[in-house]
Design an enzyme around this catalytic site. Sequence first.
Site, PDB file in Angstrom:
ATOM      1  N   TYR A  96       1.239  -1.413   0.229  1.00 45.68           N
ATOM      2  CA  TYR A  96      -0.287   0.347  -0.291  1.00 45.68           C
ATOM      3  C   TYR A  96       1.300   1.215  -0.196  1.00 45.68           C
ATOM      4  O   TYR A  96       1.550   1.995   1.264  1.00 45.68           O
ATOM      5  CB  TYR A  96      -1.032  -0.185   1.113  1.00 45.68           C
ATOM      6  N   ASP A 147      -2.377  -1.942  -3.930  1.00 43.47           N
ATOM      7  CA  ASP A 147      -3.053  -0.429  -4.455  1.00 43.47           C
ATOM      8  C   ASP A 147      -0.976   0.702  -3.983  1.00 43.47           C
ATOM      9  O   ASP A 147      -0.970   0.707  -2.978  1.00 43.47           O
ATOM     10  CB  ASP A 147      -3.826  -0.253  -2.874  1.00 43.47           C
ATOM     11  N   HIS A 160     -12.201   1.431  -4.121  1.00 43.29           N
ATOM     12  CA  HIS A 160     -11.087   0.943  -4.919  1.00 43.29           C
ATOM     13  C   HIS A 160     -12.503  -0.687  -5.236  1.00 43.29           C
ATOM     14  O   HIS A 160     -12.740  -0.918  -5.305  1.00 43.29           O
ATOM     15  CB  HIS A 160      -9.571   0.214  -4.854  1.00 43.29           C
TER      16      HIS A 160
END
Length: 266
Positions: free
Chosen positions: A109, A153, A257
Site C-alpha cells: 500500500y 494499491d 477501489h
Amino acid sequence: MRVATWNINSVRLRLPLVGDVVRDLAPDVLCLQETKCPDDLFPVEGLRAFGFEHIAHRGMKGYNGVAILSRIPFTVRADDPNWCEKGDCRHLGVTLATPSGPVDLHDFYVPAGGDIADRNVNVKFAHKLDFVAECTAWNAARGPARRSVLVGDLNIAPLEHDVWSHKQLLDVVSHTPVEVEAIAAWQRAGSWHDALRHFVPADQKLYTWWSYRARDWEATDRGRRLDHVWVSPDLAAGLHSHTILKAARGWERASDHVPVLVELAV
C-alpha cells in the site's frame, strides 16, 4: 492460482463484502490494503469463515494496514524492510507453498501523496516518492524477481490510458511525470511484468478506482488504475486471465477501489 488484490478501505466496516468478492472471483489468495485495523482487533475468524485458513496481517488504528488471506499455506517473510523507517504497515510479504514450489507474494500500500505534487511543500508527496525509491533500490539490490507476484494499491496510474484524461491529470497526484517515472523505475529494477496490461493493451482505458467525490461515478467514468498486479518474468508466460470487478464499486458501502484478480500458472 487465482490472486486478487483490493483496497478494502476498512476491513471491519466492509467485512461482509469479502464474501461477495469470494462469490464473484473465487480467489485462492486475497490481498487487502487500507485495512485500518490494529492487529489485536483484526477479524481473523470472520475472514476464515470465507474459506481462508491462512491469514497474515499488519495493521494500525485508523490508517494504512495490509493483510493476506489464503487457501494456500504460506510463511511470512521476516526480513523485508521497514520502509522509510516509519513502521506504518504498508507492506506484507509471504512465501506461498504451491505444489510446484515456493512463490513469493508481496502486498503493498504505497502512500497516496496528498494533494500537492511538490515534495518541497508537501511532506506526504515527499514520503510517497521516498517510499517508491526505497522499493526500487531494494529490488535493484535483489536483481530480477523470480517466482514472485507483487500486488497492491500502488497509488500511481502510470500510463496515458490508466486515467480518464491524461492531459487534465498531468499535474494531479497519482499521474504526475515524476510519479510515473518512479514506478517505471521500480518495475525495471525487478524486471516486473505488468499482468493487467498483459491482457489489456496500453491504448485501451483501464481503471480500478473511482472517486467518492463523483456524484455519479458510473456515468462520468472518471477512473484511474491505482491497483496493480506484477509478476516476475518467469511467471509471465503462465498468465491465464484477469478480472476487474467493476460492479463492486456500486455495492452498498463500497470501497472507492474495486477488486482485481489475475489467474496464472505457477
